[in-house]
Design a protein around this motif. Structure first.
Motif, PDB file in Angstrom:
ATOM      1  N   TYR A  13      10.916   5.153  62.514  1.00 10.43           N
ATOM      2  CA  TYR A  13      11.653   6.428  62.535  1.00 10.43           C
ATOM      3  C   TYR A  13      13.147   6.243  62.266  1.00 10.43           C
ATOM      4  O   TYR A  13      13.815   5.433  62.910  1.00 10.43           O
ATOM      5  N   CYS A  14      13.664   7.052  61.333  1.00 10.92           N
ATOM      6  CA  CYS A  14      15.108   7.091  61.088  1.00 10.92           C
ATOM      7  C   CYS A  14      15.686   8.199  61.964  1.00 10.92           C
ATOM      8  O   CYS A  14      14.932   8.963  62.580  1.00 10.92           O
ATOM      9  N   SER A  15      17.010   8.309  61.977  1.00 13.08           N
ATOM     10  CA  SER A  15      17.638   9.309  62.858  1.00 13.08           C
ATOM     11  C   SER A  15      17.227  10.735  62.469  1.00 13.08           C
ATOM     12  O   SER A  15      17.003  11.581  63.335  1.00 13.08           O
ATOM     13  N   THR A  96      16.387  20.414  58.160  1.00 11.63           N
ATOM     14  CA  THR A  96      16.730  19.629  56.961  1.00 11.63           C
ATOM     15  C   THR A  96      17.667  18.495  57.370  1.00 11.63           C
ATOM     16  O   THR A  96      18.676  18.731  58.050  1.00 11.63           O
ATOM     17  N   CYS A  97      17.346  17.281  56.954  1.00  7.86           N
ATOM     18  CA  CYS A  97      18.188  16.131  57.318  1.00  7.86           C
ATOM     19  C   CYS A  97      19.587  16.289  56.711  1.00  7.86           C
ATOM     20  O   CYS A  97      19.736  16.769  55.580  1.00  7.86           O
ATOM     21  N   ILE A  98      20.606  15.856  57.450  1.00  7.49           N
ATOM     22  CA  ILE A  98      21.985  16.014  56.947  1.00  7.49           C
ATOM     23  C   ILE A  98      22.204  15.254  55.637  1.00  7.49           C
ATOM     24  O   ILE A  98      23.014  15.646  54.812  1.00  7.49           O
ATOM     25  N   ILE A 190      21.568   7.658  48.384  1.00  8.42           N
ATOM     26  CA  ILE A 190      20.513   6.931  49.115  1.00  8.42           C
ATOM     27  C   ILE A 190      21.004   6.849  50.559  1.00  8.42           C
ATOM     28  O   ILE A 190      22.167   6.507  50.807  1.00  8.42           O
ATOM     29  N   CYS A 191      20.157   7.204  51.526  1.00  7.40           N
ATOM     30  CA  CYS A 191      20.671   7.263  52.898  1.00  7.40           C
ATOM     31  C   CYS A 191      20.728   5.868  53.511  1.00  7.40           C
ATOM     32  O   CYS A 191      20.022   4.952  53.098  1.00  7.40           O
ATOM     33  N   ASP A 192      21.579   5.767  54.523  1.00  6.99           N
ATOM     34  CA  ASP A 192      21.829   4.506  55.201  1.00  6.99           C
ATOM     35  C   ASP A 192      20.545   3.912  55.791  1.00  6.99           C
ATOM     36  O   ASP A 192      20.284   2.709  55.696  1.00  6.99           O
TER      37      ASP A 192
END
Ligand code: SF4
Length: 279
Positions: A13-15, A96-98, A190-192
């Motif tokens: 799981y990501c944030s 929705t993810c930031i 691309i997310c962290d």
């Protein structure tokens, strides 16, 4: 044979997913009529559990009664969906993810600057559809160096990248575009969480006899992790949970590396680890 399982530094799981799942769980404790437009996350096991607890997955806003609450998934939705829900007077919970919102905003900016919007990612993926919808103009979606080669006649472009795309492939695609387009604004979206999971997957895949990527086949970031690991360790498997483990696959492995996609919960990961250890 005693078998050691090593877990990647960043996995599971990501944030964005954690926040979405926890928020939805809290809402489900209080409210009854909860509807979601498409799957919250790309994990069929998690979605099945949520549905059993009463979450209704819909494809059309007309399916929601006026007393219902509409949840927006992590990948976001097109503005038309949001507007229709508002018009209908529905209570909206936007999960929705930031990082997806950030991509939507860059896409809007690119269109407002009169640049050609190029999105590096998978055509028809929920996130890409939400970015295209929010951009408010035409776009080109490409997924490979070959597709980049086929772009012609674009002089000024702005680029955003699917949050879960593979960094090295994105670099190769941009390299190809660099030779064809005079002016480019590149937004590394691309997310962290994706970058960290891909890097730690790469680091571990070469250190173990076999490697396991846990997640759903529908999950884009899980598929990327599998491709990365497989290119380094030929003895790599993708499993959705402990039931898909075949012990014969590990009979010659003293060490097994494990990672998991951003939509895989801890209890599924722990179940797989336990199963491999006891094979
Ligand atoms: S993978 Fe990245 S963009 Fe997708 S939900 Fe997680 S943090 Fe957000």
């Amino acid at each position: 044979m005693k078998r050691e399982v090593k877990v990647a530094k960043y996995y599971g799981y990501c944030s964005g997913v954690e926040l979405a799942v926890n928020t939805l769980n809290r809402i489900m404790e209080k409210e009854k009529e909860i509807y979601i437009y498409g799957d919250l996350i790309h994990n069929r096991i998690v979605m099945e559990e949520l549905k059993q607890r009463g979450l209704k997955v819909i494809k059309n806003i007309d399916e929601i009664p006026e007393t219902g609450t509409m949840v927006i998934r992590t990948h976001g939705v097109k503005p038309e969906v949001y507007d229709k829900a508002k018009e209908k007077g529905l209570k909206i919970v936007d999960l929705t993810c930031i990082f997806v919102k950030r991509s939507q905003n860059f896409a809007k900016k690119i269109i407002s600057e009169d640049l050609k919007l190029i999105i590096i990612g998978e055509k028809n993926h929920d996130e890409i559809l939400s970015i295209q919808g929010n951009a408010g103009g035409e776009s080109i979606v490409i997924n490979s160096v070959e597709e980049a080669k086929s772009i012609n006649g674009v002089e000024r472009a702005g680029i955003v990248i699917q949050t879960t795309f593979e960094r090295e492939l994105a670099k190769s695609i941009i390299g190809e575009l660099f030779d064809k387009i005079n002016y480019m604004e590149i937004y590394n979206t691309i997310c962290d969480a994706t970058e960290k999971r891909q890097e730690s997957c790469k680091a571990l895949a070469s250190q173990t006899d076999s490697f396991v990527v846990i997640g759903d086949k529908n999950s884009s970031n899980t598929n990327r992790l599998y491709e990365i690991a497989k290119s380094i360790n030929k003895h790599t498997f993708m499993v959705s949970d402990k039931r898909s483990i075949n012990c014969d696959d590990f009979k010659y492995s003293k060490t097994v590396g494990v990672t998991a996609g951003a939509s895989t919960p801890d209890y599924i990961i722990n179940g797989v680890i336990e199963r491999i250890e006891n094979c």
